[in-house]
Design an enzyme around this catalytic site. Structure first.
Site, PDB file in Angstrom:
ATOM      1  N   SER A  10      40.312  40.562  44.878  1.00  0.00           N
ATOM      2  CA  SER A  10      40.430  40.593  43.482  1.00  0.00           C
ATOM      3  C   SER A  10      38.643  40.678  43.116  1.00  0.00           C
ATOM      4  O   SER A  10      38.106  41.419  43.797  1.00  0.00           O
ATOM      5  CB  SER A  10      40.941  39.345  43.025  1.00  0.00           C
ATOM      6  N   TYR A  20      40.219  46.285  33.367  1.00  0.00           N
ATOM      7  CA  TYR A  20      39.632  45.975  34.846  1.00  0.00           C
ATOM      8  C   TYR A  20      40.107  44.538  35.082  1.00  0.00           C
ATOM      9  O   TYR A  20      40.729  44.153  36.057  1.00  0.00           O
ATOM     10  CB  TYR A  20      38.291  46.311  35.003  1.00  0.00           C
ATOM     11  N   LYS A  38      42.476  42.844  37.876  1.00  0.00           N
ATOM     12  CA  LYS A  38      42.088  41.882  39.065  1.00  0.00           C
ATOM     13  C   LYS A  38      42.724  40.420  38.820  1.00  0.00           C
ATOM     14  O   LYS A  38      43.063  39.772  39.963  1.00  0.00           O
ATOM     15  CB  LYS A  38      40.594  41.600  38.864  1.00  0.00           C
TER      16      LYS A  38
END
Length: 311
Positions: free
Chosen positions: A147, A175, A179
C-alpha cells in the site's frame, strides 16, 4: 528495530511471485528473495523488458527468475497468467502484490475501471483469488499487499469509485482510495483466512518515500515533462533508495515471527528507515467497509476467492 536483509532466512525450496518486478520496489524485492534462495517468478506486462530485467536479476543474484506475462489492468490477462501458473506449479509459497500506478491522468483499464483502482486493487484481488488454490497447497503461504502512506489522505471508498467518470476526477484522491483498498483487502483476507482455519498469512507493507519511477509515471502519461523532472529531483533530494523502500515488503514476506494482519512501514516517521510495524487508519481497519469492498470486488472481477482447506 535493527533488521537488515541479512536477517532474511534461507528461502531455499520456497516459490514466490512478485508483481511489478521490472523496476523499483518490485525489482529490489525479487533480488533479495533470489539472493536468499527462493525460486522467483516476476510478473510483468512487457515481455521484452522483463527478459532484460530477468537477466539483470540473474547477474546480480546468481539465480535466474521466471517471467510471467501479466497485465493487472486487464482481467483477461490476470486469468490467463493464473491459469498458466496453476497448470505449471503445484504450490506457491509467497505472493507479493507490489505492482501499481500512481497519480495518473484519467484513464481506464481494458475492463472499463478507473486505472488506479483497477490496477492497484482489482487486478491484485483477482490475481490473489485465482492463485489461492496454489497458495493453500503450500505449508505456510503468505500474501503481502503493498500500500502507501497516501491511504491516510482519504476517508472512505465507494463502489462508484471503480467506474468513476472523468468529470471531477482527482488523480491523488483516486490513488489514495486505491491504496486504502489495498489495506482493506489485506486485512479482510487475514480475517477470512483465520476464520477458515487455513495456513495463509496476509500482511501489508508500505515503502514510505522511496525513489522509484512510480512518481514520474503519472506526469509522463499526461505529457507533463517538467513535472516528471520535478518528481525526479524530489526523489534525489528527499527519498530513500528503492532498495530501502523494499525493506518493509521483504520483512513482511520473510520475518518468521510476523503476526497475521501486520502492516509494515519505515520506522522513521513512516517515511524512511528500518522496517517497523505501522498502524493503518481507522477507516482502513473498518471490517464492515472491508466486507463491502470484498463483495464489490467479486462483482467487478467475477472472481470469488475460495478460502477452503485443501483435501
Amino acid at each position: 528495530m535493527t533488521w537488515s536483509t541479512a536477517d532474511i532466512p534461507d528461502l531455499t525450496g520456497r516459490r514466490a511471485l512478485v508483481t511489478g518486478a521490472t523496476s523499483g520496489l518490485g525489482y529490489e524485492t525479487a533480488l533479495e528473495l533470489l539472493r536468499h534462495g527462493a525460486e522467483v517468478l516476476i510478473g510483468a506486462r512487457n515481455p521484452e523488458k522483463a527478459a532484460k530485467v530477468s537477466q539483470a536479476l540473474a547477474d546480480a543474484s546468481g539465480r535466474l527468475p521466471t517471467v510471467v506475462e501479466l497485465d493487472l489492468a486487464d482481467l483477461a490477462s490476470v486469468e490467463q497468467a493464473a491459469g498458466k501458473l496453476t497448470a505449471t506449479y503445484n504450490t506457491l509459497d509467497l505472493l507479493v502484490n507490489n505492482a501499481g500506478v500512481m497519480a495518473t491522468p484519467y484513464l481506464q483499464t481494458k475492463d472499463g475501471f478507473e486505472l488506479q483502482i483497477g490496477t492497484n486493487h482489482l487486478g491484485h484481488f483477482a490475481l490473489t483469488g485465482r492463485l489461492l488454490p496454489l497458495l493453500l497447497e503450500a505449508p505456510a503461504a503468505r500474501v503481502v499487499t503493498v500500500s502507501s502512506f497516501v491511504h491516510t489522505t482519504v476517508r472512505g471508498i465507494a463502489q462508484a469509485d471503480f467506474r468513476r467518470p472523468a468529470g471531477g476526477y482527482s488523480k491523488w484522491d483516486a490513488y489514495g482510495k486505491s491504496k486504502l483498498a489495498n489495506v482493506l483487502f489485506m486485512l479482510e483476507l487475514d480475517r477470512r483466512a483465520r476464520a477458515a482455519g487455513v495456513k495463509l498469512l496476509s500482511a501489508g507493507a508500505h515503502p514510505g518515500y522511496a525513489s522509484t519511477h512510480l512518481q514520474a509515471y503519472g506526469p509522463e502519461l499526461a505529457g507533463q515533462r517538467f513535472m516528471a523532472k520535478l518528481m525526479a529531483i524530489g526523489n534525489t533530494l528527499f527519498a530513500q533508495s528503492a532498495a530501502a523502500g523494499a525493506w518493509p515488503s521483504l520483512f513482511a514476506a520473510t520475518d518468521p515471527d510476523l503476526r497475521p494482519g501486520s502492516y509494515v512501514g519505515p520506522g522513521f516517521l513512516g517515511f524512511r528507515g528500518k522496517p517497523a510495524i505501522a498502524l493503518p487508519t481507522r477507516t482502513a481497519q473498518d471490517p464492515d467497509l472491508a466486507k463491502r469492498l470484498w463483495e464489490w470486488s467479486i462483482e467487478a472481477t467475477g472472481v470469488d476467492p475460495a478460502l477452503t482447506v485443501p483435501r
